[in-house]
Design a protein around this motif. Sequence first.
Motif, PDB file in Angstrom:
ATOM      1  N   ARG A 175       0.854  -1.356   0.042  1.00  0.00           N
ATOM      2  CA  ARG A 175      -0.141  -0.122  -0.048  1.00  0.00           C
ATOM      3  C   ARG A 175       0.981   1.302   0.178  1.00  0.00           C
ATOM      4  O   ARG A 175       0.386   2.309  -0.603  1.00  0.00           O
ATOM      5  N   ASP A 176       1.973   1.278   0.652  1.00  0.00           N
ATOM      6  CA  ASP A 176       2.942   2.375   0.879  1.00  0.00           C
ATOM      7  C   ASP A 176       3.917   2.486  -0.358  1.00  0.00           C
ATOM      8  O   ASP A 176       4.789   3.301  -0.350  1.00  0.00           O
ATOM      9  N   ARG A 177       3.881   1.512  -1.392  1.00  0.00           N
ATOM     10  CA  ARG A 177       5.034   1.560  -2.351  1.00  0.00           C
ATOM     11  C   ARG A 177       4.667   3.000  -3.184  1.00  0.00           C
ATOM     12  O   ARG A 177       3.829   3.787  -3.177  1.00  0.00           O
ATOM     13  N   THR A 178       6.059   3.428  -3.799  1.00  0.00           N
ATOM     14  CA  THR A 178       5.964   4.403  -4.777  1.00  0.00           C
ATOM     15  C   THR A 178       4.759   4.561  -5.768  1.00  0.00           C
ATOM     16  O   THR A 178       4.924   3.510  -6.528  1.00  0.00           O
ATOM     17  N   PRO A 179       4.833   5.600  -6.160  1.00  0.00           N
ATOM     18  CA  PRO A 179       3.898   5.770  -7.465  1.00  0.00           C
ATOM     19  C   PRO A 179       4.593   4.925  -8.956  1.00  0.00           C
ATOM     20  O   PRO A 179       5.612   5.132  -9.154  1.00  0.00           O
ATOM     21  N   LEU A 230       5.234  -6.611  -6.630  1.00  0.00           N
ATOM     22  CA  LEU A 230       6.381  -7.443  -6.363  1.00  0.00           C
ATOM     23  C   LEU A 230       7.523  -6.822  -6.193  1.00  0.00           C
ATOM     24  O   LEU A 230       8.702  -7.121  -5.415  1.00  0.00           O
ATOM     25  N   THR A 231       7.796  -5.773  -6.885  1.00  0.00           N
ATOM     26  CA  THR A 231       9.163  -4.901  -6.708  1.00  0.00           C
ATOM     27  C   THR A 231       9.406  -4.503  -5.455  1.00  0.00           C
ATOM     28  O   THR A 231      10.426  -4.328  -4.888  1.00  0.00           O
ATOM     29  N   ALA A 232       8.333  -3.820  -4.924  1.00  0.00           N
ATOM     30  CA  ALA A 232       8.217  -3.011  -3.685  1.00  0.00           C
ATOM     31  C   ALA A 232       8.350  -4.276  -2.620  1.00  0.00           C
ATOM     32  O   ALA A 232       9.288  -4.001  -1.498  1.00  0.00           O
ATOM     33  N   LEU A 233       7.980  -5.186  -2.743  1.00  0.00           N
ATOM     34  CA  LEU A 233       8.335  -6.513  -1.543  1.00  0.00           C
ATOM     35  C   LEU A 233       9.739  -6.920  -1.748  1.00  0.00           C
ATOM     36  O   LEU A 233      10.351  -7.288  -0.806  1.00  0.00           O
ATOM     37  N   HIS A 234      10.024  -7.008  -2.890  1.00  0.00           N
ATOM     38  CA  HIS A 234      11.362  -7.322  -3.331  1.00  0.00           C
ATOM     39  C   HIS A 234      12.396  -6.518  -2.795  1.00  0.00           C
ATOM     40  O   HIS A 234      13.429  -6.999  -1.741  1.00  0.00           O
ATOM     41  N   ARG A 235      12.260  -5.289  -2.998  1.00  0.00           N
ATOM     42  CA  ARG A 235      13.317  -4.297  -2.359  1.00  0.00           C
ATOM     43  C   ARG A 235      13.168  -4.239  -0.969  1.00  0.00           C
ATOM     44  O   ARG A 235      14.104  -3.973  -0.296  1.00  0.00           O
TER      45      ARG A 235
END
Length: 213
Positions: free
Chosen positions: A78-82, A87-92
Amino acid sequence: MSEQSGLRARKKARTHQAISDAAITLFLERGYERVSVAEVAAAAEVSKPTLFRYFPAKEDLVLDRIADHQDEAARVVRDRTPGQSPLTALHRHLHERLRARDPVSGLNDHPQVMAFHAMLYANPSLLARLVRYGARNEEALAGALSEAVSAEPSDPAPRLAATQIVNVLQVLARENWRKLSAGRTADEVHPEAVADADRAFGLLGGGLAERFG
């Protein structure tokens, strides 16, 4: 919040922490199975009914140490960048947790953290409780993924993806702990942990990228 309400909240927080600290200290000193709830209550200087108001089951006295990470994957999505995929947000985020040697990643070789994980993974009732925690994480993550792709309520894809992701994170953490328990240091294992995370998210991406990658 009134001053009186604030005082009550702080008192509750102190009581909660006192019970948690007493439980973990006793469990690590004597073993989870050898310590009764009554002994934890006595060490924390509270009654058993009071203890159960804060911790409904004995297993919760242990799992409280990872409660801060409850629903973490959902928050990351929910807080990932626009423009960033879930998946990229969770990976990072996992890379960040590994770099920080966060105990929840399994990559922390502090003796007390190692002893905590050994206790957790060796006890069937604690593992069963951990599965329940994982189920709640899956539900929260499924909701976040559903929002991310504007899925229809009847669409099973977010829940299927959440189940895979949460289980992959748990397997990676346990594998990191297993390597540390064999006598290696967190610094030694870190490159392998990063590579394992990359491989795992590569596999996830192969099946989930169309919707969540």
